[in-house]
Scaffold this motif. Structure first.
Motif: not given
Length: 317
Positions: A270-275, A278, A303, A305, A317
């Motif tokens: 994961f390059e996005n911690k929010d994703i 989720t 997102f 992928y 992402q």
């Protein structure tokens, strides 16, 4: 000059003969290139040969090694010298397990694989993908689990049945059926009880003793040391993986990724911690391609992928 990068997952699939055609071709090109890492190949082969049967034969392991490799003629001679090393390693490991570890039995599954075993006391265990179960031959009702397994315990009031996880959670039963999910890279350790009664305890993580009755679920959150008890949702499959499903209810994407990795054999980064944080609810057949699962999840949370072919991992992402 073309360069090749092989992951341990691809190498394991090739050696265990579970790889698809493209992976086989990729590994064999790598073996015939200057990037070929003979030491890594030997290590993965040794692990596979030793864990593929409970009483490994050195000669059989040696033969399986040459049968599975099928190297090109140009590197065949260079591989021969490693055969003696491989046999020595297998022989040494076998000696250690049978003598110094008091006949420890280890059963494990690889990516996307399930396996059923029966203990000497009559208890039945079904292992989910990417799971390792071990016990001493003299105490088959005292087990250590890394991964996920479903237990149907033969009743024995004199000898309790215990399952210990890597984070020191202990599940104790007399005669019952329950599921334990304890992957090392999962943020939680989960116990689900179908029949009978079990106790969930820990000498290091918490002081309470949680007594479970049927349909109870106990979840231990590793980061906060919090224990949450609840009732299972009876409208969904309680042990979905036994029915060939990947099912999750209000779970974070990072935790879902643990199950997807176990099933499909690829790391998810994961390059996005929010994703990653989720939460999703869904149910899919294990035959559903992972990119289709991602696509459906994007309906509720936007997102992107992609599969990084070089590192053999999915990027979210």
């Amino acid at each position: 000059m073309e360069h090749f990068k092989i992951t341990e997952v691809e190498l394991w699939e090739y050696i265990s003969k579970s790889a698809d055609a493209s992976t086989i071709q990729k590994v064999e090109k790598w073996m015939d290139s200057s990037d070929f890492d003979e030491t890594l190949f030997i290590e993965i082969s040794t692990i596979h040969n030793h864990t593929s049967e409970q009483n490994p034969s050195v000669e059989n392991a040696k033969q399986r090694f040459f049968d599975s490799v099928k190297p090109k003629r140009a590197i065949w001679k260079s591989m021969l010298k490693y055969a003696a090393v491989l046999v020595a390693i297998i022989a040494g490991t076998y000696f250690y397990n049978t003598v110094f570890s008091n006949n420890q039995i280890v059963v494990q599954t690889t990516y996307g694989e399930q396996r059923s075993i029966k203990l000497p006391d009559g208890s039945k265990i079904r292992l989910n993908a990417l799971t390792r179960l071990s016990y001493d031959v003299d105490t088959p009702r005292t087990l250590f689990l890394e991964g996920e397994a479903f237990f149907e315990v033969a009743k024995d009031t004199v000898h309790p049945f215990t399952v210990t996880t890597p984070d020191h959670i202990k599940v104790t039963a007399l005669g019952t059926s329950f599921n334990v999910r304890a992957y090392i890279d999962s943020p939680t350790t989960e116990t689900k009880l179908l029949t009978g009664k079990v106790e969930v305890t820990s000498e290091t993580q918490f002081k309470e003793t949680f007594v479970m009755i049927p349909d109870d679920e106990v979840i231990f959150y590793k980061s906060t040391k919090e224990v949450v008890t609840s009732k299972m949702n009876l409208n969904t499959s309680r042990i979905a993986w036994k029915e060939g499903k990947i099912q999750f209810e209000n779970k974070t994407f990072s935790d879902i990724a643990v199950d997807l990795k176990a099933q499909f054999g690829r790391q998810i980064r994961f390059e996005n911690k929010d994703i990653a944080a989720t939460k999703f609810t869904g149910s899919f057949k294990t035959t559903t391609p992972i990119d289709e699962i991602f696509e459906i999840l994007t309906i509720s949370k936007d997102f992107t992928y992609e599969l990084n072919q070089e590192t053999n991992e999915w990027i979210i992402q």
